[in-house]
Design a protein around this motif. Structure first.
Motif, PDB file in Angstrom:
ATOM      1  N   THR A 117     -34.501   0.585  11.376  1.00  0.00           N
ATOM      2  CA  THR A 117     -34.136   1.089  12.984  1.00  0.00           C
ATOM      3  C   THR A 117     -33.386   2.367  12.802  1.00  0.00           C
ATOM      4  O   THR A 117     -33.208   3.330  13.270  1.00  0.00           O
ATOM      5  CB  THR A 117     -33.773   0.153  13.941  1.00  0.00           C
TER       6      THR A 117
ATOM      7  N   GLU B 127     -37.042   2.143  26.219  1.00  0.00           N
ATOM      8  CA  GLU B 127     -36.889   0.649  26.018  1.00  0.00           C
ATOM      9  C   GLU B 127     -36.433   0.729  24.533  1.00  0.00           C
ATOM     10  O   GLU B 127     -35.464  -0.143  24.003  1.00  0.00           O
ATOM     11  CB  GLU B 127     -38.305  -0.025  25.998  1.00  0.00           C
ATOM     12  N   GLY B 128     -37.035   1.473  23.684  1.00  0.00           N
ATOM     13  CA  GLY B 128     -36.967   1.668  22.236  1.00  0.00           C
ATOM     14  C   GLY B 128     -35.257   2.042  21.873  1.00  0.00           C
ATOM     15  O   GLY B 128     -34.607   1.454  21.031  1.00  0.00           O
TER      16      GLY B 128
ATOM     17  N   LYS C 248     -32.782  -0.751  22.891  1.00  0.00           N
ATOM     18  CA  LYS C 248     -32.739  -1.917  21.827  1.00  0.00           C
ATOM     19  C   LYS C 248     -31.935  -1.453  20.858  1.00  0.00           C
ATOM     20  O   LYS C 248     -31.263  -2.248  20.143  1.00  0.00           O
ATOM     21  CB  LYS C 248     -34.244  -2.067  21.486  1.00  0.00           C
ATOM     22  N   TYR C 249     -32.221  -0.085  20.303  1.00  0.00           N
ATOM     23  CA  TYR C 249     -31.490   0.337  19.296  1.00  0.00           C
ATOM     24  C   TYR C 249     -29.977   0.467  19.506  1.00  0.00           C
ATOM     25  O   TYR C 249     -28.880  -0.174  18.827  1.00  0.00           O
ATOM     26  CB  TYR C 249     -31.915   1.915  18.863  1.00  0.00           C
TER      27      TYR C 249
ATOM     28  N   ALA D 209     -28.393  -1.344  21.847  1.00  0.00           N
ATOM     29  CA  ALA D 209     -27.890  -2.747  21.904  1.00  0.00           C
ATOM     30  C   ALA D 209     -27.721  -3.392  20.454  1.00  0.00           C
ATOM     31  O   ALA D 209     -26.817  -4.245  20.243  1.00  0.00           O
ATOM     32  CB  ALA D 209     -28.909  -3.607  22.539  1.00  0.00           C
ATOM     33  N   GLN D 210     -28.483  -2.851  19.386  1.00  0.00           N
ATOM     34  CA  GLN D 210     -28.485  -3.658  18.219  1.00  0.00           C
ATOM     35  C   GLN D 210     -27.231  -3.080  17.518  1.00  0.00           C
ATOM     36  O   GLN D 210     -26.365  -3.964  16.962  1.00  0.00           O
ATOM     37  CB  GLN D 210     -29.714  -3.138  17.205  1.00  0.00           C
TER      38      GLN D 210
ATOM     39  N   HIS E 117     -24.141  -5.087  19.081  1.00  0.00           N
ATOM     40  CA  HIS E 117     -24.061  -6.482  18.523  1.00  0.00           C
ATOM     41  C   HIS E 117     -23.299  -6.286  16.986  1.00  0.00           C
ATOM     42  O   HIS E 117     -22.745  -7.242  16.872  1.00  0.00           O
ATOM     43  CB  HIS E 117     -25.619  -6.701  18.598  1.00  0.00           C
TER      44      HIS E 117
END
Length: 239
Positions: A54, A70-71, A74-75, A77-78, A81
């Motif tokens: 990613t 959305e992608g 998510k990136y 959010a990753q 984290h």
């Protein structure tokens, strides 16, 4: 007679020499194949250790897409984290540093290059995190530097590192002097070790020297473990 004898001797010597000429064997390609395999294996290991798929694709996939894609969400959010779980984040909290949000109220006129141009997927995709120790007036910032910020392959450009270090110093000046703006007088850097892209870097102030409206800061930029110093620098500012 002597000349004739010499000619005969030379011919004999030449013939004798020819008898002992041995044809050199053709070089084997085995060493070359081993070298190619070793280099490919090493490059593959290096890439997988320092970036995810990613991360790599972010340089190309998320250009000119809406913030609510959305992608892209998510990136980010990753990355958040990964940042939350960095060992250095836990260590800072344990030794008395408090997380702060010094840029939350900044208007666009006061925002830096980090807050605008570089704040893109593949660049600095998520906002840096800042921690402050009021007793020592020392500030720590954690930034994620993506593939778009490279100079040489996989290595962050030196100008980007200077920008990030100045950004953290400016935050430190605002906190130490209680001001909303400052002026950079000069910045001096000493690059110790190449900085790999697609990792977090830790920038911290190691010393604060105040002289009226002038302030001098000593800082270092480390890898995401906080164990290796990559860049050292000093900056002078006027409030």
């Amino acid at each position: 007679m002597l000349r004739a004898a010499l000619k005969v001797g030379i011919r004999c010597y030449s013939n004798e020499t020819k008898r002992f000429v041995v044809r050199q064997p053709k070089s084997s390609n085995r060493g070359l194949l081993i070298g190619i395999f070793g280099a490919s294996f090493g490059l593959g290991w290096f890439v997988t250790q320092h970036m995810t798929f990613t991360d790599f694709m972010a340089k190309y996939m998320f250009d000119n897409v809406p913030e609510n894609d959305e992608g892209l969400l998510k990136y980010k959010a990753q990355l958040q984290h990964r940042l939350d779980n960095l060992k250095v984040v836990q260590q800072l909290k344990q030794v008395g540093y408090t997380e702060i949000f010094p840029k939350a109220q900044n208007n666009k006129a006061n925002k830096t290059l980090v807050d605008n141009t570089l704040m893109v997927p593949g660049g600095i995709a998520i906002a840096p995190r800042f921690f402050y120790d009021a007793k020592t007036k020392q500030t720590v910032g954690i930034y994620h530097l993506g593939m778009k910020l490279t100079g040489y392959p996989f290595l962050v450009h030196g100008g980007i590192l200077a920008t990030v270090m100045e950004d953290l110093m400016r935050v430190s000046v605002m906190l130490a002097k209680g001001v909303k703006s400052e002026k950079t007088k000069d910045l001096t850097l000493n690059y110790k070790f190449p900085t790999l892209a697609n990792q977090f870097v830790v920038v911290r102030i190691t010393q604060v020297e105040e002289n009226g409206r002038n302030i001098k800061l000593h800082a270092e930029l480390m890898d995401q473990s906080g164990d290796r110093t990559l860049v050292k620098g000093t900056g002078r500012f006027k409030c």
